[in-house]
Write a protein that holds these residues in place. Structure first.
Motif, mmCIF file in Angstrom:
data_model
loop_
_atom_site.group_PDB
_atom_site.id
_atom_site.type_symbol
_atom_site.label_atom_id
_atom_site.label_comp_id
_atom_site.label_asym_id
_atom_site.label_seq_id
_atom_site.Cartn_x
_atom_site.Cartn_y
_atom_site.Cartn_z
ATOM 1 N N VAL A 59 0.854 -1.188 0.000
ATOM 2 C CA VAL A 59 0.000 0.000 0.000
ATOM 3 C C VAL A 59 0.890 1.239 0.000
ATOM 4 C CG1 VAL A 59 -1.825 1.277 1.199
ATOM 5 C CG2 VAL A 59 -1.818 -1.232 1.252
ATOM 6 N N LEU A 60 0.897 1.926 -1.127
ATOM 7 C CA LEU A 60 1.672 3.164 -1.247
ATOM 8 C C LEU A 60 0.742 4.311 -0.877
ATOM 9 C CD1 LEU A 60 3.302 2.445 -4.731
ATOM 10 C CD2 LEU A 60 4.459 2.329 -2.520
ATOM 11 N N ASP A 61 0.983 4.924 0.275
ATOM 12 C CA ASP A 61 0.065 5.955 0.765
ATOM 13 C C ASP A 61 0.702 7.344 0.602
ATOM 14 O OD1 ASP A 61 -1.661 7.610 2.059
ATOM 15 O OD2 ASP A 61 -1.907 6.334 3.825
ATOM 16 N N PHE A 62 0.203 8.080 -0.400
ATOM 17 C CA PHE A 62 0.773 9.399 -0.711
ATOM 18 C C PHE A 62 -0.043 10.546 -0.109
ATOM 19 C CE2 PHE A 62 1.936 6.584 -4.297
ATOM 20 C CZ PHE A 62 3.308 6.728 -4.277
ATOM 21 N N GLN A 63 -1.065 10.238 0.673
ATOM 22 C CA GLN A 63 -2.018 11.272 1.091
ATOM 23 C C GLN A 63 -1.372 12.416 1.864
ATOM 24 O OE1 GLN A 63 -6.125 9.514 2.235
ATOM 25 N NE2 GLN A 63 -4.691 7.842 2.540
ATOM 26 N N LYS A 64 -0.286 12.129 2.568
ATOM 27 C CA LYS A 64 0.347 13.199 3.364
ATOM 28 C C LYS A 64 1.554 13.811 2.665
ATOM 29 C CE LYS A 64 -1.190 11.249 7.742
ATOM 30 N NZ LYS A 64 -0.760 10.373 8.850
ATOM 31 N N LEU A 65 1.721 13.479 1.398
ATOM 32 C CA LEU A 65 2.840 14.052 0.647
ATOM 33 C C LEU A 65 2.472 15.481 0.228
ATOM 34 C CD1 LEU A 65 5.646 13.287 -0.531
ATOM 35 C CD2 LEU A 65 4.465 12.607 -2.630
ATOM 36 N N GLY A 66 3.367 16.428 0.514
ATOM 37 C CA GLY A 66 3.069 17.834 0.241
ATOM 38 C C GLY A 66 3.419 18.285 -1.159
ATOM 39 N N TYR A 67 4.432 17.659 -1.747
ATOM 40 C CA TYR A 67 4.864 18.037 -3.099
ATOM 41 C C TYR A 67 5.825 16.968 -3.598
ATOM 42 C CZ TYR A 67 7.008 20.557 -6.994
ATOM 43 O OH TYR A 67 7.460 20.910 -8.241
ATOM 44 N N MET A 68 5.831 16.757 -4.890
ATOM 45 C CA MET A 68 6.879 15.896 -5.470
ATOM 46 C C MET A 68 7.265 16.449 -6.832
ATOM 47 S SD MET A 68 4.950 12.440 -6.680
ATOM 48 C CE MET A 68 3.469 12.511 -7.697
ATOM 49 N N ASN A 69 8.537 16.364 -7.153
ATOM 50 C CA ASN A 69 8.969 16.766 -8.488
ATOM 51 C C ASN A 69 8.744 15.603 -9.456
ATOM 52 O OD1 ASN A 69 11.091 15.062 -7.844
ATOM 53 N ND2 ASN A 69 12.626 16.671 -7.678
ATOM 54 N N SER A 70 8.906 15.897 -10.733
ATOM 55 C CA SER A 70 8.610 14.859 -11.731
ATOM 56 C C SER A 70 9.602 13.705 -11.640
ATOM 57 C CB SER A 70 8.600 15.447 -13.136
ATOM 58 O OG SER A 70 9.853 15.981 -13.448
ATOM 59 N N SER A 71 10.807 13.974 -11.139
ATOM 60 C CA SER A 71 11.792 12.896 -10.993
ATOM 61 C C SER A 71 11.346 11.860 -9.962
ATOM 62 C CB SER A 71 13.150 13.464 -10.562
ATOM 63 O OG SER A 71 13.585 14.414 -11.490
#
Lengths: 123, 161
Positions: A59-71
Motif C-alpha cells: 500500500v503506497l500511501d501518498f495522502q500526506k505528501l506535500g509536493y513531489m517533483n517529476s523525478s
C-alpha cells in the motif's frame, strides 16, 4: 505484530510498516531531491521482493505528501509497471481533494489492472 | 491587472525551495486559488530544475533567471540560463520533446504516453524526462524555447486560467 521502519531523506520521510496482510509505505513531507530514485527505488524494490514470497499487498500511501517533483514520479511508475506485469498486489492511495495529487496520481490509473490487483485510489 | 516577479538564483539545488516559497507567495498575492498557484509553482520548479541540470554556469557567478508575469488570466513563466556548445545535445532533445508534446491535441495523452515510456526503463536509469510533459498536462501550459545571441537559453511556459 508490526514491523516498522522510517527512512529519511529530508524533507521526505517514508515510513514502512509490515503488517499481517500488507506492507504499508507512507510518504510524508516533500520529495524534491535531484535524484530521488536513489533513495526511493531500494525501498520499493525491497517491498516488491518481500511480497513475492508472501502475497502481501503493498500500500503506497501518498495522502500526506506535500509536493513531489517529476523525478519522483519516475521510480513510482517503474514499480507500478513491474507490479502490473507481475503478480504483486499494489494499492496507491492519494488525497483527491488536493488538486495537485488528483492530477498527478489519477494519471497513474493507466497502470491499474482490471481485477484491481494494481489499484490507484483517490480518497 | 499586470504583475511580475523576477527571481535570480545560484545554480544550486538548494535554491529551489526558496523559489517554490517565493512563487507560492507571489501567486497568492495575485489572488490565484491555491490549486492554480500550486500548478504554477510546479511549472517554475520543473523549469528551474532543468535549468540547473543542463545550464552552463562556468565561470562562477552565472545565474538562473526566472521571470513570472501575470496578465489577467494569462501567466507566463520564463526561465533563462547560459548554455555552451556542449548543451546542443540537450537543446535537440528539448526541441524534440516540445514538438512531440505539441503533436498531441490533449496534453494528458502526451503525459500518459511519456509515463508508459518512462515506466519501461531500467530501475537504475535516473533519467526522468517527465517534467515538460507534466508542465503541459498539469498546468495546461504551452511550452516554447529559444537561444539568444548571448548563448542564453530561454524556456517559457504560458498558462491560461
Amino acid at each position: 505484530m508490526e514491523d516498522q521502519k522510517t527512512y529519511v531523506n529530508e524533507p521526505l520521510r517514508i515510513n514502512v510498516k509490515e503488517k499481517a496482510d500488507s506492507i504499508s509505505i507512507e510518504w510524508t513531507g516533500k520529495s524534491v531531491d535531484r535524484n530521488p530514485g536513489k533513495f526511493i527505488t531500494p525501498i520499493l524494490v525491497n517491498a516488491l521482493s518481500k511480497t513475492s514470497h508472501n502475497n502481501k499487498r503493498i500500500v503506497l500511501d501518498f495522502q500526506k505528501l506535500g509536493y513531489m517533483n517529476s523525478s519522483t514520479i519516475t521510480p513510482i511508475v517503474k514499480i507500478l509497471d513491474r507490479a502490473k506485469r507481475g503478480s504483486t498486489r499494489v494499492t496507491a492511495l492519494y488525497d483527491k481533494s488536493l488538486r495537485w495529487q488528483d492530477l498527478a496520481f489519477s494519471a497513474l490509473e493507466i497502470f491499474q489492472t482490471v481485477d484491481k490487483r494494481v489499484e490507484i485510489r483517490g480518497m | 491587472m499586470e504583475s511580475s516577479m523576477t527571481l535570480i538564483l545560484k545554480p544550486d539545488w538548494e535554491e529551489l525551495e526558496r523559489v517554490r516559497d517565493k512563487g507560492t507567495e507571489f501567486f497568492r498575492c495575485q489572488g490565484l486559488e491555491s490549486e492554480k498557484a500550486d500548478a504554477l509553482v510546479m511549472v517554475i520548479s520543473e523549469l528551474a530544475e532543468n535549468s540547473i541540470k543542463y545550464g552552463h554556469f562556468t565561470p562562477a557567478g552565472k545565474r538562473v533567471v526566472i521571470d513570472t508575469h501575470v496578465d489577467g488570466r494569462n501567466v507566463t513563466v520564463e526561465v533563462r540560463n547560459p548554455v555552451d556548445e556542449e548543451a546542443y545535445h540537450h537543446l535537440r532533445r528539448l526541441d524534440r520533446m516540445i514538438q512531440w508534446i505539441r503533436g498531441y491535441q490533449d496534453s494528458f495523452e502526451a503525459y500518459v504516453e511519456r509515463l508508459k515510456e518512462v515506466s519501461k526503463k531500467p530501475l537504475t536509469d535516473n533519467e526522468s524526462g517527465l517534467g515538460l510533459a507534466r508542465v503541459a498536462y498539469e498546468a495546461k501550459a504551452i511550452l516554447d524555447f529559444y537561444v539568444d545571441d548571448d548563448a542564453t537559453l530561454n524556456v517559457s511556459a504560458v498558462a491560461n486560467f
